[in-house]
Design a protein around this motif. Structure first.
Motif, PDB file in Angstrom:
ATOM      1  N   ALA A  21       0.994  -1.140   0.069  1.00 33.14           N
ATOM      2  CA  ALA A  21      -0.190   0.128  -0.051  1.00 33.14           C
ATOM      3  C   ALA A  21       0.933   1.228   0.049  1.00 33.14           C
ATOM      4  CB  ALA A  21      -0.999   0.038   1.455  1.00 33.14           C
ATOM      5  N   LEU A  22       0.721   2.353  -0.962  1.00 26.84           N
ATOM      6  CA  LEU A  22       1.435   3.325  -1.035  1.00 26.84           C
ATOM      7  C   LEU A  22       0.692   4.655  -0.999  1.00 26.84           C
ATOM      8  CD1 LEU A  22       3.810   2.349  -4.161  1.00 26.84           C
ATOM      9  CD2 LEU A  22       4.249   1.858  -1.653  1.00 26.84           C
ATOM     10  N   THR A  23       1.127   5.576  -0.654  1.00 29.21           N
ATOM     11  CA  THR A  23       0.654   7.132  -0.486  1.00 29.21           C
ATOM     12  C   THR A  23       1.634   7.957  -1.177  1.00 29.21           C
ATOM     13  OG1 THR A  23      -0.908   6.694   1.288  1.00 29.21           O
ATOM     14  CG2 THR A  23      -0.495   8.958   0.576  1.00 29.21           C
ATOM     15  N   ILE A  24       1.378   8.436  -2.543  1.00 31.07           N
ATOM     16  CA  ILE A  24       2.421   9.347  -3.203  1.00 31.07           C
ATOM     17  C   ILE A  24       1.850  10.587  -3.383  1.00 31.07           C
ATOM     18  CG2 ILE A  24       3.883   9.248  -5.313  1.00 31.07           C
ATOM     19  CD1 ILE A  24       3.647   6.089  -5.353  1.00 31.07           C
ATOM     20  N   PHE A  25       2.685  11.490  -3.072  1.00 32.80           N
ATOM     21  CA  PHE A  25       2.197  12.745  -3.414  1.00 32.80           C
ATOM     22  C   PHE A  25       3.114  13.456  -4.611  1.00 32.80           C
ATOM     23  CE2 PHE A  25       1.485  12.303   1.132  1.00 32.80           C
ATOM     24  CZ  PHE A  25       0.034  12.858   1.233  1.00 32.80           C
ATOM     25  N   LYS A  26       2.565  13.950  -5.673  1.00 32.84           N
ATOM     26  CA  LYS A  26       3.391  14.430  -6.728  1.00 32.84           C
ATOM     27  C   LYS A  26       2.833  15.889  -7.224  1.00 32.84           C
ATOM     28  CE  LYS A  26       4.460  13.012 -11.395  1.00 32.84           C
ATOM     29  NZ  LYS A  26       4.282  12.188 -12.501  1.00 32.84           N
ATOM     30  N   SER A  48       4.799   7.501   1.646  1.00 32.34           N
ATOM     31  CA  SER A  48       4.987   6.319   2.443  1.00 32.34           C
ATOM     32  C   SER A  48       4.179   5.330   1.970  1.00 32.34           C
ATOM     33  CB  SER A  48       4.973   6.619   3.688  1.00 32.34           C
ATOM     34  OG  SER A  48       3.716   7.156   3.954  1.00 32.34           O
ATOM     35  N   GLY A  49       4.555   3.975   2.574  1.00 33.74           N
ATOM     36  CA  GLY A  49       3.983   2.820   2.125  1.00 33.74           C
ATOM     37  C   GLY A  49       4.147   1.792   3.269  1.00 33.74           C
ATOM     38  N   THR A  50       3.530   0.640   2.973  1.00 32.34           N
ATOM     39  CA  THR A  50       3.847  -0.660   4.086  1.00 32.34           C
ATOM     40  C   THR A  50       3.734  -1.881   3.029  1.00 32.34           C
ATOM     41  OG1 THR A  50       2.496   0.306   5.605  1.00 32.34           O
ATOM     42  CG2 THR A  50       2.942  -1.765   5.860  1.00 32.34           C
ATOM     43  N   LEU A  51       4.625  -2.467   3.181  1.00 32.10           N
ATOM     44  CA  LEU A  51       4.877  -4.063   2.492  1.00 32.10           C
ATOM     45  C   LEU A  51       4.405  -4.945   3.673  1.00 32.10           C
ATOM     46  CD1 LEU A  51       5.769  -6.053   0.470  1.00 32.10           C
ATOM     47  CD2 LEU A  51       8.152  -5.736   1.623  1.00 32.10           C
ATOM     48  N   SER A  52       3.555  -5.777   3.132  1.00 30.34           N
ATOM     49  CA  SER A  52       3.055  -7.069   4.136  1.00 30.34           C
ATOM     50  C   SER A  52       3.759  -8.328   3.325  1.00 30.34           C
ATOM     51  CB  SER A  52       1.352  -7.212   4.206  1.00 30.34           C
ATOM     52  OG  SER A  52       1.050  -5.879   4.836  1.00 30.34           O
ATOM     53  N   PHE A  53       4.656  -8.775   3.968  1.00 27.97           N
ATOM     54  CA  PHE A  53       5.281  -9.975   3.462  1.00 27.97           C
ATOM     55  C   PHE A  53       5.607 -11.242   4.312  1.00 27.97           C
ATOM     56  CE2 PHE A  53       9.077 -11.887   1.676  1.00 27.97           C
ATOM     57  CZ  PHE A  53       8.972 -12.701   0.770  1.00 27.97           C
ATOM     58  N   TYR A  72       6.407  -4.113   6.644  1.00 23.31           N
ATOM     59  CA  TYR A  72       7.500  -3.322   6.597  1.00 23.31           C
ATOM     60  C   TYR A  72       7.388  -1.913   5.958  1.00 23.31           C
ATOM     61  CZ  TYR A  72       9.728  -8.009   6.564  1.00 23.31           C
ATOM     62  OH  TYR A  72      10.035  -9.211   6.827  1.00 23.31           O
ATOM     63  N   PRO A  73       7.620  -0.964   7.023  1.00 24.50           N
ATOM     64  CA  PRO A  73       7.400   0.400   6.405  1.00 24.50           C
ATOM     65  C   PRO A  73       8.347   0.821   5.296  1.00 24.50           C
ATOM     66  CG  PRO A  73       8.613   0.605   8.334  1.00 24.50           C
ATOM     67  CD  PRO A  73       8.230  -1.000   8.255  1.00 24.50           C
ATOM     68  N   LEU A  74       7.928   1.543   4.425  1.00 23.24           N
ATOM     69  CA  LEU A  74       8.397   1.942   3.018  1.00 23.24           C
ATOM     70  C   LEU A  74       8.472   3.638   3.069  1.00 23.24           C
ATOM     71  CD1 LEU A  74       6.632  -0.511   0.791  1.00 23.24           C
ATOM     72  CD2 LEU A  74       8.761  -0.656   1.784  1.00 23.24           C
ATOM     73  N   SER A  75       9.593   3.920   2.209  1.00 21.26           N
ATOM     74  CA  SER A  75       9.656   5.369   2.133  1.00 21.26           C
ATOM     75  C   SER A  75       9.732   5.496   0.517  1.00 21.26           C
ATOM     76  CB  SER A  75      10.898   5.959   2.751  1.00 21.26           C
ATOM     77  OG  SER A  75      12.297   5.489   2.338  1.00 21.26           O
ATOM     78  N   ILE A  76       9.161   6.461  -0.034  1.00 24.95           N
ATOM     79  CA  ILE A  76       9.180   6.710  -1.495  1.00 24.95           C
ATOM     80  C   ILE A  76       9.688   8.092  -1.750  1.00 24.95           C
ATOM     81  CG2 ILE A  76       7.453   6.748  -3.591  1.00 24.95           C
ATOM     82  CD1 ILE A  76       5.741   5.159  -1.646  1.00 24.95           C
ATOM     83  N   GLY A  77      10.364   8.198  -2.882  1.00 24.52           N
ATOM     84  CA  GLY A  77      10.841   9.538  -3.565  1.00 24.52           C
ATOM     85  C   GLY A  77      10.977   9.271  -4.963  1.00 24.52           C
ATOM     86  N   GLY A  78      11.172  10.536  -5.603  1.00 21.56           N
ATOM     87  CA  GLY A  78      11.391  10.323  -7.064  1.00 21.56           C
ATOM     88  C   GLY A  78      11.255  11.829  -7.695  1.00 21.56           C
ATOM     89  N   LEU A  79      11.678  11.689  -8.973  1.00 24.07           N
ATOM     90  CA  LEU A  79      11.720  12.677  -9.837  1.00 24.07           C
ATOM     91  C   LEU A  79      11.253  12.408 -11.076  1.00 24.07           C
ATOM     92  CD1 LEU A  79      15.407  13.922  -9.198  1.00 24.07           C
ATOM     93  CD2 LEU A  79      13.519  15.239  -8.356  1.00 24.07           C
ATOM     94  N   SER A  80      10.843  13.634 -11.766  1.00 24.00           N
ATOM     95  CA  SER A  80      10.066  13.340 -13.259  1.00 24.00           C
ATOM     96  C   SER A  80      10.566  14.454 -13.940  1.00 24.00           C
ATOM     97  CB  SER A  80       8.596  13.271 -13.147  1.00 24.00           C
ATOM     98  OG  SER A  80       7.954  14.356 -12.702  1.00 24.00           O
ATOM     99  N   TYR A  81      10.988  14.396 -15.173  1.00 19.51           N
ATOM    100  CA  TYR A  81      11.132  15.539 -16.445  1.00 19.51           C
ATOM    101  C   TYR A  81      10.213  15.499 -17.541  1.00 19.51           C
ATOM    102  CZ  TYR A  81      13.751  18.519 -19.264  1.00 19.51           C
ATOM    103  OH  TYR A  81      13.786  19.688 -20.146  1.00 19.51           O
TER     104      TYR A  81
END
Length: 142
Positions: A30-35, A46-51, A56-65
């Motif tokens: 499950a992910l929540t992404i702000f762009k 941020s997000g969560t991996l169930s495995f 497991y807590p996740l962090s998310i980042g990125g760039l776009s052009y």
């Protein structure tokens, strides 16, 4: 005798290859992404991996052009496949795409990282954003 040895070797090789594929597993994510952005955009969240019975807590980042205008929030859920451990989810996921959302819109995407992990995500996106860009999304374990 040589032929028997060759057949035995082929069977052992096939069993070993099958065992590697059998060890690959899947989980839920499950992910929540702000762009947001103007020409150059950024994303975070941020997000969560169930495995294997753990979360497991996740962090998310990125760039776009490219053509990026506006801002949005996406809430995505789905399946992660072809992983052997939680750390296989961490990595860089690339995508080239186009999209637009005004208000509430549906999103669905399939992404793959360099380790072979495959994310099949769907959900909703809220905001005002138009994009025709090259994007990269980095997911890390916290």
């Amino acid at each position: 005798m040589r032929r028997l040895f060759g057949i035995a070797f082929a069977l052992i090789l096939a069993a070993t290859a099958g065992a590697g594929a059998a060890r690959a597993a899947e989980g839920r994510i499950a992910l929540t992404i702000f762009k947001g952005g103007w020409i150059i955009g950024g994303s975070g969240g941020s997000g969560t991996l169930s495995f294997n019975g753990r979360r497991y807590p996740l962090s998310i980042g990125g760039l776009s052009y490219g053509l990026v205008f506006g801002g949005s929030k996406a809430e995505l859920v789905g399946r992660v496949s072809n992983i052997r451990s939680a750390s296989d989810v961490a990595g860089i996921y690339g995508a080239a795409g186009a999209g637009a959302a005004i208000g509430v819109g549906a999103r669905a995407i399939v992404l793959r990282n360099e380790k072979g992990a495959v994310l099949e995500l769907s959900g909703r996106q809220v905001g005002l954003i138009a994009n025709l860009d090259l994007s990269g999304l980095a997911i890390g374990l916290r």
